[in-house]
Write a protein that holds these residues in place. Structure first.
Motif, PDB file in Angstrom:
ATOM      1  N   PHE A 184       0.598  -1.135  -0.142  1.00  0.00           N
ATOM      2  CA  PHE A 184       0.048   0.086   0.146  1.00  0.00           C
ATOM      3  C   PHE A 184       0.852   1.131  -0.126  1.00  0.00           C
ATOM      4  O   PHE A 184       1.962   1.142   0.387  1.00  0.00           O
ATOM      5  CB  PHE A 184      -1.004   0.000   1.279  1.00  0.00           C
TER       6      PHE A 184
ATOM      7  N   GLU B  99      -8.273   5.725 -10.878  1.00  0.00           N
ATOM      8  CA  GLU B  99      -8.554   6.382  -9.469  1.00  0.00           C
ATOM      9  C   GLU B  99      -9.846   6.019  -9.005  1.00  0.00           C
ATOM     10  O   GLU B  99     -10.143   5.645  -7.774  1.00  0.00           O
ATOM     11  CB  GLU B  99      -8.571   7.889  -9.698  1.00  0.00           C
ATOM     12  N   GLU B 100     -10.921   5.848 -10.019  1.00  0.00           N
ATOM     13  CA  GLU B 100     -12.150   5.403  -9.811  1.00  0.00           C
ATOM     14  C   GLU B 100     -12.177   4.162  -9.203  1.00  0.00           C
ATOM     15  O   GLU B 100     -12.975   3.966  -8.198  1.00  0.00           O
ATOM     16  CB  GLU B 100     -12.825   5.335 -11.133  1.00  0.00           C
ATOM     17  N   HIS B 101     -11.263   3.150  -9.253  1.00  0.00           N
ATOM     18  CA  HIS B 101     -11.295   2.020  -8.775  1.00  0.00           C
ATOM     19  C   HIS B 101     -10.330   1.497  -7.814  1.00  0.00           C
ATOM     20  O   HIS B 101     -10.113   0.191  -7.452  1.00  0.00           O
ATOM     21  CB  HIS B 101     -11.138   0.828 -10.069  1.00  0.00           C
ATOM     22  N   MET B 102     -10.020   2.528  -7.218  1.00  0.00           N
ATOM     23  CA  MET B 102      -8.610   2.361  -6.010  1.00  0.00           C
ATOM     24  C   MET B 102      -9.443   1.850  -4.857  1.00  0.00           C
ATOM     25  O   MET B 102     -10.588   2.330  -4.341  1.00  0.00           O
ATOM     26  CB  MET B 102      -7.879   3.383  -5.994  1.00  0.00           C
ATOM     27  N   TYR B 103      -8.625   1.077  -3.888  1.00  0.00           N
ATOM     28  CA  TYR B 103      -9.065   0.579  -2.572  1.00  0.00           C
ATOM     29  C   TYR B 103      -8.307   1.785  -1.849  1.00  0.00           C
ATOM     30  O   TYR B 103      -7.353   1.507  -1.516  1.00  0.00           O
ATOM     31  CB  TYR B 103      -8.376  -0.559  -2.342  1.00  0.00           C
TER      32      TYR B 103
ATOM     33  N   PHE C   7      -8.391   3.468   1.821  1.00  0.00           N
ATOM     34  CA  PHE C   7      -8.778   3.447   3.147  1.00  0.00           C
ATOM     35  C   PHE C   7      -7.923   4.255   4.358  1.00  0.00           C
ATOM     36  O   PHE C   7      -6.702   4.796   3.835  1.00  0.00           O
ATOM     37  CB  PHE C   7      -8.587   1.920   3.626  1.00  0.00           C
TER      38      PHE C   7
ATOM     39  N   LEU D 201      -4.325   0.427  -1.573  1.00  0.00           N
ATOM     40  CA  LEU D 201      -3.594  -0.508  -2.189  1.00  0.00           C
ATOM     41  C   LEU D 201      -3.375  -0.338  -3.531  1.00  0.00           C
ATOM     42  O   LEU D 201      -3.904   0.382  -4.255  1.00  0.00           O
ATOM     43  CB  LEU D 201      -4.530  -1.953  -2.206  1.00  0.00           C
TER      44      LEU D 201
ATOM     45  N   PHE E 188      -4.191  -4.165  -7.026  1.00  0.00           N
ATOM     46  CA  PHE E 188      -5.646  -4.102  -6.642  1.00  0.00           C
ATOM     47  C   PHE E 188      -6.594  -3.078  -6.987  1.00  0.00           C
ATOM     48  O   PHE E 188      -6.069  -1.792  -7.275  1.00  0.00           O
ATOM     49  CB  PHE E 188      -5.714  -4.066  -5.055  1.00  0.00           C
TER      50      PHE E 188
ATOM     51  N   TYR F 111     -10.859  -2.137  -7.580  1.00  0.00           N
ATOM     52  CA  TYR F 111     -12.090  -2.519  -7.181  1.00  0.00           C
ATOM     53  C   TYR F 111     -13.065  -2.643  -8.384  1.00  0.00           C
ATOM     54  O   TYR F 111     -13.546  -1.457  -8.867  1.00  0.00           O
ATOM     55  CB  TYR F 111     -12.632  -1.750  -6.345  1.00  0.00           C
TER      56      TYR F 111
ATOM     57  N   ARG G 182     -10.056  -8.471  -8.627  1.00  0.00           N
ATOM     58  CA  ARG G 182      -9.763  -7.255  -7.770  1.00  0.00           C
ATOM     59  C   ARG G 182      -8.295  -7.665  -7.027  1.00  0.00           C
ATOM     60  O   ARG G 182      -7.554  -6.251  -6.998  1.00  0.00           O
ATOM     61  CB  ARG G 182     -10.902  -7.400  -6.658  1.00  0.00           C
ATOM     62  N   GLU G 183      -7.725  -8.816  -6.835  1.00  0.00           N
ATOM     63  CA  GLU G 183      -6.372  -8.664  -6.746  1.00  0.00           C
ATOM     64  C   GLU G 183      -5.961  -9.400  -7.948  1.00  0.00           C
ATOM     65  O   GLU G 183      -6.238 -10.626  -8.227  1.00  0.00           O
ATOM     66  CB  GLU G 183      -5.981  -9.369  -5.420  1.00  0.00           C
TER      67      GLU G 183
ATOM     68  N   PRO H  60       4.750   4.780   2.952  1.00  0.00           N
ATOM     69  CA  PRO H  60       4.161   4.823   4.143  1.00  0.00           C
ATOM     70  C   PRO H  60       4.825   4.550   5.061  1.00  0.00           C
ATOM     71  O   PRO H  60       5.714   3.655   5.168  1.00  0.00           O
ATOM     72  CB  PRO H  60       2.755   3.997   4.246  1.00  0.00           C
TER      73      PRO H  60
ATOM     74  N   THR I  34       6.583   0.785   6.214  1.00  0.00           N
ATOM     75  CA  THR I  34       6.660   0.085   5.083  1.00  0.00           C
ATOM     76  C   THR I  34       8.076   0.186   4.586  1.00  0.00           C
ATOM     77  O   THR I  34       8.766   1.112   5.019  1.00  0.00           O
ATOM     78  CB  THR I  34       5.729   0.326   4.174  1.00  0.00           C
TER      79      THR I  34
ATOM     80  N   PHE J  93      -5.969  -9.639   0.972  1.00  0.00           N
ATOM     81  CA  PHE J  93      -6.914  -9.163   2.246  1.00  0.00           C
ATOM     82  C   PHE J  93      -8.041 -10.184   2.388  1.00  0.00           C
ATOM     83  O   PHE J  93      -8.424 -10.961   1.246  1.00  0.00           O
ATOM     84  CB  PHE J  93      -7.710  -7.782   1.659  1.00  0.00           C
TER      85      PHE J  93
ATOM     86  N   VAL K 284      -8.042  -2.747   9.107  1.00  0.00           N
ATOM     87  CA  VAL K 284      -9.599  -3.028   8.789  1.00  0.00           C
ATOM     88  C   VAL K 284      -9.917  -1.997   7.860  1.00  0.00           C
ATOM     89  O   VAL K 284      -9.900  -0.805   8.098  1.00  0.00           O
ATOM     90  CB  VAL K 284     -10.470  -3.274  10.036  1.00  0.00           C
ATOM     91  N   PHE K 285     -10.854  -2.098   6.899  1.00  0.00           N
ATOM     92  CA  PHE K 285     -11.461  -1.068   6.065  1.00  0.00           C
ATOM     93  C   PHE K 285     -12.659  -1.630   5.430  1.00  0.00           C
ATOM     94  O   PHE K 285     -12.700  -2.834   5.083  1.00  0.00           O
ATOM     95  CB  PHE K 285     -10.377  -0.705   4.886  1.00  0.00           C
ATOM     96  N   GLU K 286     -13.337  -0.735   4.911  1.00  0.00           N
ATOM     97  CA  GLU K 286     -14.396  -1.156   4.012  1.00  0.00           C
ATOM     98  C   GLU K 286     -14.358  -0.737   2.625  1.00  0.00           C
ATOM     99  O   GLU K 286     -13.783   0.092   2.033  1.00  0.00           O
ATOM    100  CB  GLU K 286     -15.906  -0.377   4.273  1.00  0.00           C
TER     101      GLU K 286
ATOM    102  N   LYS L 107     -15.986  -0.658  -1.517  1.00  0.00           N
ATOM    103  CA  LYS L 107     -17.362   0.264  -2.081  1.00  0.00           C
ATOM    104  C   LYS L 107     -18.469  -0.502  -1.700  1.00  0.00           C
ATOM    105  O   LYS L 107     -19.376   0.318  -2.093  1.00  0.00           O
ATOM    106  CB  LYS L 107     -16.957   0.704  -3.503  1.00  0.00           C
TER     107      LYS L 107
ATOM    108  N   LEU M 191      -6.443  -6.451   5.766  1.00  0.00           N
ATOM    109  CA  LEU M 191      -5.099  -6.970   5.345  1.00  0.00           C
ATOM    110  C   LEU M 191      -4.561  -7.923   6.209  1.00  0.00           C
ATOM    111  O   LEU M 191      -4.770  -7.973   7.453  1.00  0.00           O
ATOM    112  CB  LEU M 191      -4.067  -5.849   5.076  1.00  0.00           C
TER     113      LEU M 191
ATOM    114  N   PHE N 117       0.382  -7.905   7.541  1.00  0.00           N
ATOM    115  CA  PHE N 117       0.098  -6.528   7.823  1.00  0.00           C
ATOM    116  C   PHE N 117      -0.354  -6.285   9.451  1.00  0.00           C
ATOM    117  O   PHE N 117      -1.322  -6.807   9.744  1.00  0.00           O
ATOM    118  CB  PHE N 117      -0.661  -5.814   6.850  1.00  0.00           C
TER     119      PHE N 117
ATOM    120  N   GLU O 109       4.250  -3.779   7.356  1.00  0.00           N
ATOM    121  CA  GLU O 109       4.261  -4.808   6.256  1.00  0.00           C
ATOM    122  C   GLU O 109       5.409  -5.644   6.168  1.00  0.00           C
ATOM    123  O   GLU O 109       6.465  -4.990   6.422  1.00  0.00           O
ATOM    124  CB  GLU O 109       4.191  -4.207   4.663  1.00  0.00           C
TER     125      GLU O 109
END
Lengths: 418, 418
Positions: free
Chosen positions: A44, A59-63, A65, A75, A107, A109, A118-119, B6, B9, B44, B64-66, B68, B75, B107, B119
Motif C-alpha cells: 500500500f 483512480e475510480e477503482h482504487m481501494y 482506506f 492498495l 488491486f 475494485y 480485484r487482486e 507509508p 513499510t 486481504f 480493517v477497511f470497507e 465500496k 489486510l 500487515f 508490512e
C-alpha cells in the motif's frame, strides 16, 4: 461459520501456484538476462501517489482506506508510480541507467469477470535514464522475447503518444481537451470524440493501423504538422531497431493507453482469442513522471504484463508446464521401523523431495498415498532388510522393486531421479 | 511534490531484494524437500476471519477497511486463519495429509521499530490431517533444518498448551479466565497473572525451563493432574522423535503463544542477540481451528518464520549470500556498430546476463559503467574485428583482452562464466 474469500480474489492451490511460479521464474530469467534487477515496493502507498497521474479510470477503482492515524492509504493499483516514488526517495543517487523489474499483486475494485480480478498480478520493468530509440526498442524487445520464450502466439502493436498529442498542439487544442481526447481514443468512444474535436486529421490519424503502408500514409497526413512529424520520426527510429532484430509488429497510431503519464512510444500486446481481456501487456515512454515526484528531469520507459492473463493465455494455447513430483515416499513396514526410516531419509532431503508418513499408516495405505500424489518411488524399510543395512526401492511407474544398500541409496536415486 | 512510502513499510532495492529472494528460495527448497507444496491466499480477507480466533493482540493491530460495497475487509495479519479458510472452501475433498507452505506479506498496525514493520513477510507451513507425535516432530524438524541450512545459530524452545490448559481444567478454572491466563503468560505479565490465579502449581509449572531435569520436575508437579499429565506424556513422545534425530532443544513449559488457537505442542525459535525482536519462529498444534471454519474435525500443526527477522539474523551472524553479477556488457565502438552488437548478444541471453548500452555512450563511458555494476566481461564490437567475424572480450577483473570468433563466443563464455 462460513467465511469465504472476498469477491474478486482467489486462492491458489498447489498445482496452480506451481504453474504460476514456473511462468514467473521463466519471465524473471528473461528480464535478468537483459540485466534488469528486481525491486519491491510496499503493497500500500499514500493514496495521493496514484491520484496524481495514473488517470481517472484507475483512480475510480482504487481501494482507498484510512489507517488508525487517519493517513489516507491505498492498495497499489499499478506499479509505475510506486517505482518512480521509490526512485525519488531512495535511488536517485545511483548511476543511470537503472534497469528495474517488479512482480507483485495490484488491486482494483472492478466488477469481477473472466481475466479480471480485484487482486491481480503484474510483472513489469522500468528503464530509468535513457531517452533513445534503442531504449524504447529494448523495452519492446524484452516484452517480445519474454512471450516468445513462453511459447505464446501474440500480436504486438506500436504507436506513439507524441504524434496525437503533437498534432493537437499543432492544432492549438487545449491540454485539458487533449487528455479527454486521449481518454476517448483509449476507450474507443468515437461519438464522444467527435463531439470533442471535429478536425478530420485527428480522426484519420487514429485509424491508421497496419505495416509499412501505414508509414507512407502517416507521413502524408502529418506533413504540415511539425511537432507531430518529429514524434513520428522518433517512432521510425525505434522501428528500425526492431526491424534489425526481425521483430514482428503492427503499427497502430490509434493506441492511446489509459494512463495519462505516457509521452512517447507506446505499445500493447494482445492474445486475440482471450476475449474481452485479451491485452496482456501495455507500456511505453513516460518522460515527465519522475520529474513530478523528484524534480529531476529524468526520462523513463517501461511496460507491465498482466500476469493472470498470461496464465490464461498459456492454458488457452495448450502450453505444457513441467510438474514437480515427490521423488520418494518413505514407508516403514511397522511401528518399530518408523524412527529408523526418518533417519535414513533425512540426508536425502538435501537433494530429493522425500515425503514421510506422519499418519502412522500401514504399508498398503502409504503405497496408495504415494500413488495418489504421483510419487516416483517408495522406500520400504523393514526389519529383515535393515539387518543387512539395506532397503527396498519400489518404482511406482512399473511396480518393480529392488534392494539397495543404505550407503548406495543417494547415488542410486541420483541416477533414477535426476 | 514529495510523497514518501507509508510509515512502517519498506522499499527493497536490487541488492537487498536479491538477498531476500536467495534466502526465500533456500527455505522453499527445504520445505519442498519435505514435500510441502506452496499455496497462496488473498492479501486481504473478510475481517471476521481474524476476529474470531487470532487473539486480542492481533485483532487490535489489524488494518480493517470497507470496500465500496461496505464489506468489512482486512489486510491479513497472519496466514493460518487464511489457510484454514482456504482448506474449508476449496481443499476439503483432497486426501490427507495436506502438506502446505506459504510465503507473503502480512500487515499489522504497530509502532514501527527495529525488526518490526507494518508490512512484514512470513514464510510458514501447515500440516493438515495428522494428530501424531511424528507430525509435531516433522513440523519442528522442518523449522530446525531450514535454519540449519541457512547456517544460523539459534535456540529452540518447546512446550505444550495442553499442559497448562489441562492443569487449569483439572483445577476447574473457567475457560474465559484460562484465555486471560494464557495471554498473561505470553506477555510475561506475572503481576496480573497473580491477580487472576493464586494456585502455586500454575506458577511453578510455567517457570520450568531447561533440558532433561525439567522432565522429572514436571512429572512431579503434574502427578495429581490427569489432563495435564496426559498432555505432558504426549509432549514426551514428540521429544523422543526429536532426540532420535539429534535435535537440540530446550523444554519451556512457560511458552504460551499469543494466538488463542493453539491446543498442543508449541515451539518458538530465538536468535538471542536480535534484541527485542529476537523470536524468528513460532508454531504449534491447533486442532480446533479447521472445525471452526468447516465443521470438519481435522487436526493440524504448523509454524511461521518471521522472514524479516531471519534476514536481520543473517546479517547479524555475518552469513554470506552469493551475488548475481552481469556476465557481459556489450560495447559498440561507434554508432554504426550498435545494431550489429545487439544482434550478436541477443542469442547469448538464453544463457548469460548481458547488459546493452541504451544511453548511446562512448566506449570509455561503457567501460566505466561495466566497472560500476561489477560486470565480469565487456564485449567490444568494432568494424575491423567485425570484418573478420570476431569480437574482443575484455576481462573486467584483470583488464586482459582476447579476440574471439563470433561463432565461438557462446562456448568461450560458458567456459569463463559458468
Amino acid at each position: 461459520m462460513n467465511i469465504k474469500k472476498p469477491r474478486g480474489t482467489r486462492d491458489f492451490p498447489p498445482s496452480e501456484l506451481a504453474a504460476r511460479e514456473y511462468i514467473k521464474s521463466t519471465l524473471s530469467q528473461v528480464f535478468e538476462a537483459y540485466n534488469y534487477q528486481r525491486i519491491q515496493t510496499p503493497t500500500f502507498e499514500h493514496a495521493e501517489l496514484f491520484q496524481l497521474k495514473s488517470g481517472e479510470e484507475i483512480e475510480e477503482h482504487m481501494y482507498v482506506f484510512e489507517d488508525k492515524s487517519s493517513r489516507k492509504l491505498c492498495l497499489r493499483p499499478e506499479a509505475t508510480a510506486s517505482v518512480c516514488r521509490m526512485f525519488s526517495e531512495e535511488l536517485r543517487s545511483i548511476r543511470l541507467p537503472l534497469k528495474l523489474y517488479y512482480y507483485g499483486p495490484m488491486f482494483r475494485y472492478e466488477r469481477p469477470q473472466k481475466g479480471r480480478y480485484r487482486e491481480f498480478w503484474q510483472i513489469g520493468m522500468e528503464l530509468i535514464g535513457p531517452q533513445s530509440p534503442e531504449s524504447d526498442a529494448e523495452t519492446i524487445l524484452l516484452a517480445y522475447d519474454s512471450l516468445t520464450k513462453l511459447g505464446l502466439t501474440f500480436t504486438l502493436e506500436i504507436g506513439h503518444m507524441g504524434i496525437i498529442r503533437g498534432l493537437m498542439s499543432d492544432l492549438k487544442i487545449d491540454e485539458n481537451i487533449q487528455n479527454k481526447v486521449i481518454a476517448c481514443i483509449d476507450k474507443g468512444d468515437i461519438s464522444q470524440l467527435e463531439q470533442l474535436v471535429d478536425n478530420p486529421v485527428i480522426h484519420d490519424l487514429i485509424k491508421l493501423k497496419g505495416s509499412v503502408n501505414v508509414i507512407t500514409q502517416a507521413d502524408n497526413i502529418l506533413n504540415e504538422y511539425k511537432t507531430a512529424k518529429t514524434a513520428f520520426n522518433e517512432l521510425k527510429e525505434v522501428l528500425e531497431w526492431l526491424d534489425n532484430m526481425g521483430t514482428e509488429y503492427c503499427l497502430n497510431l490509434g493506441i492511446a493507453r489509459g494512463l495519462e503519464y505516457y509521452t512517447g512510444t507506446v505499445f500493447e500486446i494482445q492474445i486475440p482469442k482471450l476475449g474481452a481481456q485479451s491485452q496482456i501487456c501495455g507500456g511505453g515512454r513516460y518522460d515527465n513522471l519522475i520529474e513530478l515526484f523528484s524534480g529531476l528531469k529524468i526520462p523513463a520507459v517501461g511496460f507491465a504484463f498482466g500476469f493472470d492473463r498470461i496464465m490464461n493465455a498459456i492454458k488457452l494455447q495448450g502450453i505444457k508446464i513441467p510438474e514437480k513430483r515427490a521423488d520418494l515416499v518413505a514407508a516403514p513396514v511397522n511401528n518399530a521401523m518408523r524412527q529408523h526410516t526418518l533417519k535414513i531419509i533425512s540426508p536425502l532431503r538435501d537433494t530429493f523431495i522425500v515425503d514421510f508418513d506422519v499418519m502412522n499408516r500401514k504399508l498398503d495405505k502409504i503405497l496408495k498415498y504415494a500413488g495418489d500424489i504421483q510419487a516416483k518411488y517408495v522406500l520400504i524399510v523393514g526389519p529383515e532388510d535393515l539387518k543387512d543395512n539395506q532397503v527396498t526401492l519400489r518404482n511406482m511407474g512399473d511396480g518393480k522393486q529392488e534392494k539397495i544398500k543404505i550407503t548406495d541409496l543417494e547415488n542410486r536415486l541420483t541416477k533414477l531421479c535426476r
